[in-house]
Design a protein around this motif. Structure first.
Motif, mmCIF file in Angstrom:
data_model
loop_
_atom_site.group_PDB
_atom_site.id
_atom_site.type_symbol
_atom_site.label_atom_id
_atom_site.label_comp_id
_atom_site.label_asym_id
_atom_site.label_seq_id
_atom_site.Cartn_x
_atom_site.Cartn_y
_atom_site.Cartn_z
ATOM 1 N N GLU A 81 1.185 -1.404 0.232
ATOM 2 C CA GLU A 81 0.171 0.335 0.295
ATOM 3 C C GLU A 81 0.848 1.491 -0.132
ATOM 4 N N ASP A 82 1.974 1.432 -0.041
ATOM 5 C CA ASP A 82 3.066 2.308 0.220
ATOM 6 C C ASP A 82 4.221 2.636 -0.661
ATOM 7 N N ARG B 178 3.985 5.521 -3.856
ATOM 8 C CA ARG B 178 4.034 6.268 -3.302
ATOM 9 C C ARG B 178 5.549 6.666 -2.939
ATOM 10 N N CYS B 179 5.732 5.529 -2.605
ATOM 11 C CA CYS B 179 7.779 5.958 -2.341
ATOM 12 C C CYS B 179 8.285 5.793 -3.200
ATOM 13 N N PHE C 182 7.808 5.009 5.724
ATOM 14 C CA PHE C 182 6.255 4.039 5.222
ATOM 15 C C PHE C 182 6.620 2.699 6.216
ATOM 16 N N ARG C 183 5.815 1.692 5.402
ATOM 17 C CA ARG C 183 5.368 0.711 6.141
ATOM 18 C C ARG C 183 5.941 -0.379 5.861
ATOM 19 N N HIS D 182 6.790 0.893 10.835
ATOM 20 C CA HIS D 182 6.984 1.914 10.665
ATOM 21 C C HIS D 182 8.406 1.715 10.524
#
Length: 733
Positions: A305-306, A309-310, A328-329, A339
């Motif tokens: 999910e991250d 974006r990353c 980010f995770r 996290h």
């Protein structure tokens, strides 16, 4: 009239400048030779000819300038560019003035010409240089208080070209605070002390944009008075921000290398090689042998999910659009989610091409979870804050109160409004302030989350309030410090009770110590006297000579008197029921030493001990007679007991006054003590350092306690098989 005209003609022809006179039809009446050389071929007659025939390349608008000059009283100064037949150009400055035929009739024009082509070219080059370097100029006339900005300077300030600045408005463009204060000081020093300046400051343009500029200024003085300030103004915003950015990157890298639990990584853009330090592997839950050291290896750890974006943030960083500063995770192999906070900086080659990125990662899982819990319980906290029986406050990073509850106001005696106008520093006891600030600085620097300490506040009425203070740092979701929560528990009543209890315990301890000392003194001192009497009695029984017997009998009498004196001193110890320090008396040091020497004279004779006592009879110390007896008796008997069998025993005793103290040096040449081995336990109870049948390990322990009870101290120097020196410090009487 003809003579006047002739005179004018001769004077114009001989004039050293390019000057000519025209009639009302703009035809030449005459001109100087300098004019002819500039505009006509040699010996060409121009009298009576039109100005524009002689100078055909004049701009059309210049004709109107000449025609309009007849109606003006003052000079006209005009700069015009003339295109020559070969295509080149020349710049001329024309100074034009009408001349009169009579009082009421204009006769024509007087024209003075100056070739300013070279000056124009230089000026054009300067303007071009200003545009390239974004460097403008400025000039302040201190007499008229007028200021001039070049067009580049106006562009930098983002003001219109017709903008007219003043000294005040010019200064106000500098960013409020240290930048505006600095330029004000620099201008003041230039005007008053003649100092130039060359500095880098920030301005806020007319459109609200913050810019870094280089400002350089120089004063001009006449007769000791500053009449002018001038200088340059350059836009260095891009270079300065790059410099600041590089400094920030270096600071991040330095921080990462210092903190052992922060992961450090380096990604080489050219060969897709990713390097991790040791902390990165446990941080990401990856085994070193399974890591492939490339970008894909990192992507595999990021939460789906991250990830998108990353990757966008990563691309923006590589494009130089923004720093790589994100969180980010990641998913550990066991399925747990962590996290991660990430910061990174870019490195470029000489051509400006990005070649690598270096960054730091650290686990902020606990912080994020805590923040989420805080968000969920915020409303609950507000209720608890208000109704809590414990004093509570929200404190800003500068130490000012954001909010306080009723319990804290009650404890400190202030109303809520009064307390909110203060800082915690204002009401903290001076002796506790530094400790509190040091703990707070740790939180401000992000090196801790909370601290707990006891401290004192001043009540509004002036008396001291004892509290237990707990301070917790509150951070936002991104981990940045927001404010502090302080819990203040009033323990004044507990502290007062504790003080009374400690006073009682101290009294009991002192009384017990006195009884313990008394018991040891009785055992130690009386044993020495009884041993001395027993030895003298045996000598008396065995001695047959009359004179020797009388000498021994005299020694027995002396020993009996010493025993009686010791018993009397022990009786003094019985009377000590409070601190020994309150029972100190003036005691003659030499007298006490000689008495102890006399008490153990038989022991000294038996061992053939040589004693050298060098003490001024006037020296007096603050002490307790029985304690001093015990101390000296212990030192004497130890020197005898641990004398060397290889040499005659010698004891040297001397005393000197040093300031408000008396230093007693008690030295022997006995077996000595291995201080490297036994130094730390030298004065411990039941500690022995030589194999001797009479060694009990209690003497030096008692001695140290007795000396300290009289506000003194004892130090020792010793070497094995060389001897021992005891240095005893007493308070002078």
């Amino acid at each position: 009239m003809m003579l006047e005209t002739l005179s004018r003609t001769i004077s114009i022809e001989e004039a050293p400048i390019a000057i000519a006179t025209l009639d009302t039809n703009l035809c030449f009446i005459n001109c100087s030779r300098v004019w002819e050389e500039a505009f006509t071929a040699s010996n060409k007659d121009i009298v009576g000819k039109s100005f524009f025939d002689i100078i055909p390349n004049s701009p059309q608008k210049f004709r109107k300038v000449l025609e309009n000059s007849f109606s003006l009283k003052d000079n006209i100064i005009e700069e015009q560019r003339h295109i020559l037949p070969d295509g080149s150009s020349q710049w001329y400055k024309w100074n034009i003035k009408p001349w009169k035929q009579s009082e009421d009739e204009i006769g024509g024009l007087i024209i003075i010409h100056t070739n300013i082509t070279k000056e124009k070219h230089v000026k054009e080059l300067l303007i071009a240089a200003e545009n390239v370097a974004k460097m403008g100029g400025w000039d302040l006339d201190m007499i008229t208080n007028t200021i001039h900005w070049s067009h580049i300077t106006k562009e930098i300030h983002e003001v219109p070209l017709d903008y007219v600045p003043s000294l005040e408005t010019g200064i106000n463009f500098y960013k409020e605070g240290e930048h505006r204060e600095n330029i004000t000081k620099l201008i003041h020093n230039a005007v008053t002390h003649g100092k130039t300046w060359d500095t880098e400051l920030q301005i806020v343009t007319a459109k609200g944009k913050e810019l870094w500029v280089r400002a350089k200024g120089m004063p001009e003085f006449i007769d000791g008075k500053c009449v002018r300030l001038y200088g340059i103004f350059q836009d260095i915003d891009k270079e300065k921000k790059a410099e600041i950015k590089n400094a920030q990157i270096k600071e991040r890298l330095d921080l990462a290398t210092e903190v052992a639990n922060i992961g450090i990584w380096e990604y080489n853009v050219l060969n897709d090689k990713l390097e991790w330090n040791e902390q990165m592997f446990p941080l990401f839950g990856v085994k070193r042998e399974e890591f492939k050291y490339n970008f894909e290896s990192w992507k595999a750890t990021v939460h789906p999910e991250d990830l998108e974006r990353c990757l966008k943030e990563f691309d923006l960083a590589l494009s130089g659009i923004q720093d790589f500063k994100t969180q980010f995770r990641i998913i550990h192999p066991d399925g747990s989610v962590k996290h991660i906070k990430a910061n990174a900086g870019l490195f470029k080659d000489n051509d400006g091409k990005i070649i690598k990125m270096v960054g730091t990662n650290w686990d902020i899982t606990q912080l994020v979870n805590t923040q989420l819990k805080l968000d969920k319980s915020e409303e609950s906290f507000k209720g608890s804050f208000k109704s809590s029986a414990v004093g509570m406050a929200l404190v800003a990073k500068d130490g000012s109160w954001i909010d306080v509850n009723d319990s804290l106001c009650t404890s400190l005696g202030y109303s809520r409004n009064e307390l909110l106008k203060l800082t915690f520093q204002d009401i903290t006891h001076p002796e506790d302030l530094n400790d509190d600030l040091e703990h707070l600085q740790v939180l401000l620097e992000g090196r801790g989350n909370s601290y707990h300490l006891e401290k004192r506040y001043f009540h509004k009425k002036g008396h001291i309030i004892y509290v237990v203070l707990t301070v917790t740092a509150v951070k936002d979701i991104e981990g940045n410090l927001s404010h502090f929560i302080s819990q203040v528990m009033d323990i004044s009543a507990k502290i007062e009770a504790q003080k009374k209890s400690e006073e009682f315990l101290e009294l009991t301890k002192n009384q017990n110590n006195s009884l313990l000392n008394f018991a040891h003194i009785v055992s130690h001192n009386l044993r020495s006297h009884s041993s001395n009497l027993s030895m003298l009695s045996n000598y008396l029984v065995d001695e047959e000579g009359e004179s020797e017997r009388k000498e021994i009998e005299a020694m027995i009498i002396d020993a009996s008197e010493s025993l009686d004196e010791t018993v009397m001193h022990l009786n003094e110890v019985v009377q000590i029921t409070t601190e020994a320090k309150e029972q100190l008396q003036d005691v003659n040091l030499k007298t006490i030493v000689k008495n102890v020497e006399k008490n153990i004279s038989a022991h000294l004779q038996q061992k053939n001990v040589e004693c050298d006592i060098s003490i001024d009879p006037s020296i007096q110390v603050k002490g307790i007679h029985a304690y001093l007896d015990s101390i000296l008796l212990n030192l004497f008997t130890n020197s005898i007991k641990y004398s060397s069998p290889n040499r005659i025993p010698r004891i040297s005793i001397e005393a000197n006054k040093v300031g408000k103290t008396i230093i007693l040096n008690f030295k022997d040449n006995g077996l000595g003590i291995n201080l490297e081995r036994h130094g730390e336990k030298l004065f411990g109870m039941y500690k022995t350092f030589h194999q001797h049948e009479d060694a009990k390990g209690i003497g030096l322990f008692i001695t140290k306690n007795q000396i300290e009870a009289m506000n003194g101290k004892i130090e020792v120097e010793s070497a094995v098989d060389q001897g021992t020196l005891f240095k005893i410090t007493f308070v002078a009487a």
